[in-house]
Design an enzyme around this catalytic site. Structure first.
Site, short mmCIF file in Angstrom:
data_model
loop_
_atom_site.label_atom_id
_atom_site.label_comp_id
_atom_site.label_asym_id
_atom_site.label_seq_id
_atom_site.Cartn_x
_atom_site.Cartn_y
_atom_site.Cartn_z
N GLY A 1 61.34 2.25 73.99
CA GLY A 1 63.04 2.23 74.04
C GLY A 1 63.77 1.02 73.58
O GLY A 1 62.91 0.05 72.80
N GLY B 1 64.42 -2.10 73.87
CA GLY B 1 63.98 -3.13 75.01
C GLY B 1 64.82 -4.50 74.55
O GLY B 1 64.99 -5.21 75.72
N GLY C 1 64.25 -9.10 76.33
CA GLY C 1 65.40 -8.71 75.85
C GLY C 1 66.26 -9.57 74.80
O GLY C 1 67.18 -9.20 74.41
N ARG D 1 74.03 -5.12 64.53
CA ARG D 1 73.56 -4.15 63.79
C ARG D 1 74.25 -2.84 63.41
O ARG D 1 75.07 -2.52 64.57
CB ARG D 1 72.01 -3.56 63.89
CG ARG D 1 70.88 -4.68 63.94
CD ARG D 1 69.69 -4.07 63.76
NE ARG D 1 69.23 -3.26 65.05
CZ ARG D 1 67.79 -2.77 65.30
NH1 ARG D 1 67.05 -3.08 64.48
NH2 ARG D 1 67.56 -1.99 66.22
N ASP E 1 58.15 4.45 65.90
CA ASP E 1 59.36 4.35 66.72
C ASP E 1 60.10 3.07 65.71
O ASP E 1 61.35 2.87 65.91
CB ASP E 1 58.97 3.39 67.86
CG ASP E 1 57.97 2.06 67.87
OD1 ASP E 1 57.01 2.28 67.41
OD2 ASP E 1 58.60 1.09 68.07
#
Ligand code: AMP
Ligand code: MG
Length: 501
Positions: A107, A109, A142, A192, A268
């Site tokens: 996911g 992160g 993170g 992004r 991913d």
């Protein structure tokens, strides 16, 4: 945390704005998929942020004025220190195959989606990478370090400049906050931008965890927004798989032609839109080595340069498997994947013909392309420099500028003869024009990134900005920056880039 002052990211404000700071509307199509897809959360602030780099080109496309991009509000919002009014921050859940092995739930992160902005090019999602822990951070902090953020920022915009589909980057902000990797580094956040950050792994997640309703909702979301033609097909989900296969085939052809190694082609890290996504240990080839492995953590060379097209197919196969519950039979999925096997070679051949300056296809072209690759590999010729020098090749002359790149002159002469013969009926003006548009003078070589990173660590961001401006138009001459088009220094080969970012 919410700013009291009106900002261009504020859709609720009534305050009149100068044209360059007109308010923009946030929308939240991904969030509308429902809570199974994400966790809502707030970015974690970083102390005393500062600007490291901004892409004014990206800002303009998003309708963000230059004045706003220099404001304290922008700095705070794009670091995650202040909530952009109207945004709805979330981290999405996905799964994936990493280095060929099912890795289960992953996911975002360290990426936080703020929502999407309307632009003339369609909706664009805005994501802060490195903005703090999420429920999917696992053991991670993170955060993203300045080093890898500069690489991602520059390469996103460089790929766009090269005409290769990619997620984009609006800016990087930095902070002196310490981040522990192999050594202590400092934190940064990259903003992004992409129409969607959905990955193959999102589909794998809902398929493997047996959530068929969500799997279908996700596929419908992607079809309706990005592949509307698939809706008309008799089997929309098979059509989706085929369309993604074709976009991925085109992406792989673009990577191979420009000499780009991604480094971590896990499912991913594969975009459902066929975009280059998740810049980590990537590298543009210096000397041409087909088996080159850019990721220091990839001991088996799974993602070597010459394996990328096969890995693209392997990943599509995983996507096909994930989509099976939406199809009538396995055969349907396999049939949808078949197109990859014809689209990839055709797309690569077209790109290589353009690099060779051949506007029209001829039967002998495949052999010429193969011989070119063989010759470059045997002589370990610098890939980018070879192609750019080749733009001024003339069959009549001695073509020393190109020949000098080879130690085996005999083989080069034989190749040059073959190429010259092929050029017999090609208009030289047309050829030069085609070649100069398909053989970049500048790519983000590892050592160039490294130089900019070293300076940036000392708070000199001029290298980042110079590279950005050159790499955004990499087919131009940029005479003042000749040095950036040169051979890599000896120390370039000792740069080790791993997954650590
Ligand atoms: P990557 O191979 O870099 O795409 O990362 C694989 C997974 O690890 C993704 O789900 C990332 O979000 C997560 N990840 C990587 N680095 C960190 C970090 N420093 N903190 C939290 N999650 C991370
Ligand atoms: Mg990733």
């Amino acid at each position: 945390m919410t700013s009291a002052t009106a900002t261009p990211l504020d859709r609720t404000t009534d305050t009149p704005h100068a044209p360059d700071t007109a308010p923009l509307n946030w929308r939240h199509s991904f969030a509308e998929l429902g809570p199974a897809f994400y966790t809502e959360l707030q970015p974690a602030p970083l102390p005393a942020p500062y600007w490291v780099g901004r892409s004014q080109a990206m800002a303009r496309e998003l309708g963000l004025g230059e004045a706003w991009m220099e404001s304290a509000d922008a700095l705070a919002m794009l670091t995650g220190n202040q909530l952009a009014p109207g945004s709805r921050p979330l981290a999405s859940v996905y799964s994936g195959h990493q280095f060929g092995v099912w890795a289960g739930q992953l996911g975002d992160g360290r990426a936080i989606l703020l929502g999407e902005l309307q632009t003339p090019q369609g909706p664009q999602e805005i994501q802060l990478k490195g903005a703090g822990r999420t429920p999917y951070s696992r053991m991670g902090d993170g955060r993203a370090v300045l080093r890898s953020s500069i690489r991602e920022f520059l390469c996103s915009e460089a790929m766009h400049g090269l005409g290769i589909p990619s997620t984009r980057a609006l800016c990087i902000t930095g902070s002196d906050a310490a981040v522990r990797r192999e050594e202590i580094e400092t934190a940064a956040v990259v903003t992004r931008v992409a129409p969607s950050f959905i990955r193959f792994g999102h589909f794998e997640h809902f398929s493997y965890s047996e959530q068929p309703v969500q799997l279908k909702a996700l596929a419908d979301h992607v079809i309706d927004r990005f592949y509307p033609a698939c809706r008309e097909a008799s089997q929309p989900y098979a059509a989706l798989l085929q369309a993604v296969s074709e976009r991925t085939a085109h992406l792989m052809a673009a990577w191979q032609a420009v000499g780009f190694c991604h480094g971590v082609m896990n499912t991913d890290n594969m975009s459902i839109l066929g975009l280059t996504i998740d810049y980590g240990p990537f590298q543009f080839l210096d000397a041409f080595d087909p088996g080159h492995v850019c990721n220091h953590s990839d001991a088996e060379g799974r993602y070597a340069y010459n394996r990328q097209p096969n890995m693209g197919y392997w990943n599509l196969f995983c996507l096909g498997q994930a989509l099976l519950p939406l199809m009538d039979s396995q055969e349907q999925a396999l049939a949808a994947l078949e197109s990859y096997k014809t689209v990839f070679p055709a797309a690569l051949a077209a790109r290589m013909r353009a690099k060779l300056g051949l506007p029209e296809e001829q039967p002998q072209d495949l052999a010429l392309v193969e011989n070119t690759f063989k010759l470059l590999a045997a002589n370990r010729v610098d890939y980018t420099i070879f192609w750019r020098h080749l733009c001024s090749f003339t069959p009549q002359s001695g073509h020393e500028a190109v020949r000098d790149l080879f130690f085996d002159r005999e083989s080069f002469n034989a190749w040059a003869l073959q190429y010259s013969e092929r050029l017999t009926h090609v208009d030289s003006g047309l050829r030069a024009d085609l070649m100069l548009k398909n053989n970049p003078r500048f790519v983000l070589r590892n050592h160039l990134g490294e130089e900019a990173i070293r300076a940036a660590k000392l708070k000199d961001f001029s290298g980042v900005n110079t590279l950005l401006s050159v790499l955004q138009t990499p087919f131009d001459e940029h005479e003042a920056h000749e040095r950036l088009a040169g051979f890599p220094p000896d120390w370039a080969s000792s740069i080790e880039i791993s997954c650590s970012s």
